[in-house]
Design a protein around this motif. Structure first.
Motif, PDB file in Angstrom:
ATOM      1  N   SER A 293      17.918  77.874   8.153  1.00 44.78           N
ATOM      2  CA  SER A 293      17.012  78.345   7.104  1.00 44.78           C
ATOM      3  C   SER A 293      15.635  78.724   7.643  1.00 44.78           C
ATOM      4  N   GLY A 294      15.301  78.213   8.823  1.00 46.90           N
ATOM      5  CA  GLY A 294      14.017  78.557   9.430  1.00 46.90           C
ATOM      6  C   GLY A 294      13.016  77.418   9.464  1.00 46.90           C
ATOM      7  N   LYS A 295      13.492  76.191   9.290  1.00 46.72           N
ATOM      8  CA  LYS A 295      12.608  75.023   9.267  1.00 46.72           C
ATOM      9  C   LYS A 295      11.797  74.876  10.539  1.00 46.72           C
TER      10      LYS A 295
ATOM     11  N   LYS B 263      14.030  77.305   1.467  1.00 46.35           N
ATOM     12  CA  LYS B 263      15.196  77.732   0.700  1.00 46.35           C
ATOM     13  C   LYS B 263      15.779  79.016   1.277  1.00 46.35           C
ATOM     14  N   CYS B 264      17.069  78.984   1.501  1.00 48.05           N
ATOM     15  CA  CYS B 264      17.747  80.165   2.038  1.00 48.05           C
ATOM     16  C   CYS B 264      19.225  80.072   1.667  1.00 48.05           C
TER      17      CYS B 264
ATOM     18  N   SER C 143      10.946  80.612   0.257  1.00 43.84           N
ATOM     19  CA  SER C 143      12.203  81.370   0.333  1.00 43.84           C
ATOM     20  C   SER C 143      12.194  82.171   1.624  1.00 43.84           C
ATOM     21  N   SER C 144      12.800  81.602   2.646  1.00 40.47           N
ATOM     22  CA  SER C 144      12.690  82.198   3.982  1.00 40.47           C
ATOM     23  C   SER C 144      13.473  83.492   4.132  1.00 40.47           C
ATOM     24  N   ASP C 145      14.350  83.796   3.190  1.00 40.01           N
ATOM     25  CA  ASP C 145      15.073  85.066   3.242  1.00 40.01           C
ATOM     26  C   ASP C 145      14.249  86.195   2.630  1.00 40.01           C
ATOM     27  N   LEU C 146      13.149  85.824   1.947  1.00 42.16           N
ATOM     28  CA  LEU C 146      12.315  86.818   1.279  1.00 42.16           C
ATOM     29  C   LEU C 146      10.913  86.918   1.877  1.00 42.16           C
TER      30      LEU C 146
ATOM     31  N   GLU D 217       4.727  84.759   8.705  1.00 42.36           N
ATOM     32  CA  GLU D 217       3.264  84.836   8.591  1.00 42.36           C
ATOM     33  C   GLU D 217       2.792  84.521   7.176  1.00 42.36           C
ATOM     34  N   ASP D 218       3.448  85.095   6.185  1.00 38.67           N
ATOM     35  CA  ASP D 218       3.071  84.832   4.799  1.00 38.67           C
ATOM     36  C   ASP D 218       3.346  83.374   4.419  1.00 38.67           C
TER      37      ASP D 218
END
Length: 200
Positions: A39-41, A133-134, A177-180, A184-185
């Motif tokens: 998920s990108g944690k 969340k992903c 929401s790491s898919d969106l 950076e944001d």
């Protein structure tokens, strides 16, 4: 009570948490990243860590895989092992908070009860749960470590999101929401939250 436990006594530090926070110039807390594998944690935790470091904030990342190479190398992935994994991380994280640092933890930590236990180890306001969340489909598409493929092939039993459950946070402090959202944001969102809470 065991003989060992009966003869262990807590010693308060002469230098307090507040003393250390004053020296650092910021408060200390746990930033707990939870979410599915992929998920990108870890990516997000390290990006926030870099941003904090650049602002002279004392911080450190505890990563799930790294911890299992050392402190928790004796644990597997059965529910009871996952529970003990998170309990130990909670205790270590509490030490960082007592030491006046911001500790960022990146763990799947699939069970709400275990995350709540970690929250209760520190004072109110010192535990910030961030749900990365992903959708599992996107995590599986990314599959940076090839774990989903192995899980689908039956090589990894009890894999979260495939053959073991993940209990989403009910009321996390932040949801990313790491898919969106870009990294950076997402970092900017977290840093803004820390400032709003007067942690930094």
């Amino acid at each position: 009570m065991s003989h060992k436990a009966a003869n262990i006594h807590w010693h308060d530090s002469v230098v307090t948490k507040h003393d250390r926070q004053q020296l650092r110039g910021h408060k200390s807390c746990i930033i707990w990243f939870t979410g599915l594998s992929g998920s990108g944690k870890s990516t997000l935790a390290n990006a926030v860590d870099r941003s904090l470091h650049q602002s002279s904030v004392q911080s450190y990342v505890l990563d799930g895989d790294n911890i299992r190479h050392g402190l928790n190398r004796d644990l597997g992935f059965k529910p009871e092992d996952r529970q003990e994994n998170i309990r130990r991380i909670g205790e270590v994280s509490k030490l960082f908070v007592d030491g006046g640092s911001i500790v960022l933890t990146a763990f799947v930590s699939p069970y709400r009860e275990d995350r709540q236990l970690a929250r209760e180890m520190v004072e109110q306001g010192e535990f910030i749960e961030i749900y990365v969340k992903c959708p599992v489909e996107e995590c599986e598409n990314r599959d940076p470590k090839g774990l989903y493929k192995k899980a689908r092939n039956g090589e990894i039993p009890e894999f979260t999101g495939i053959s073991a459950p993940y209990e989403e946070p009910v009321s996390p402090e932040l949801t990313i929401s790491s898919d969106l959202a870009s990294v950076e944001d997402s970092v900017e969102t977290i840093i803004t939250y820390l400032k709003e809470q007067q942690i930094i």
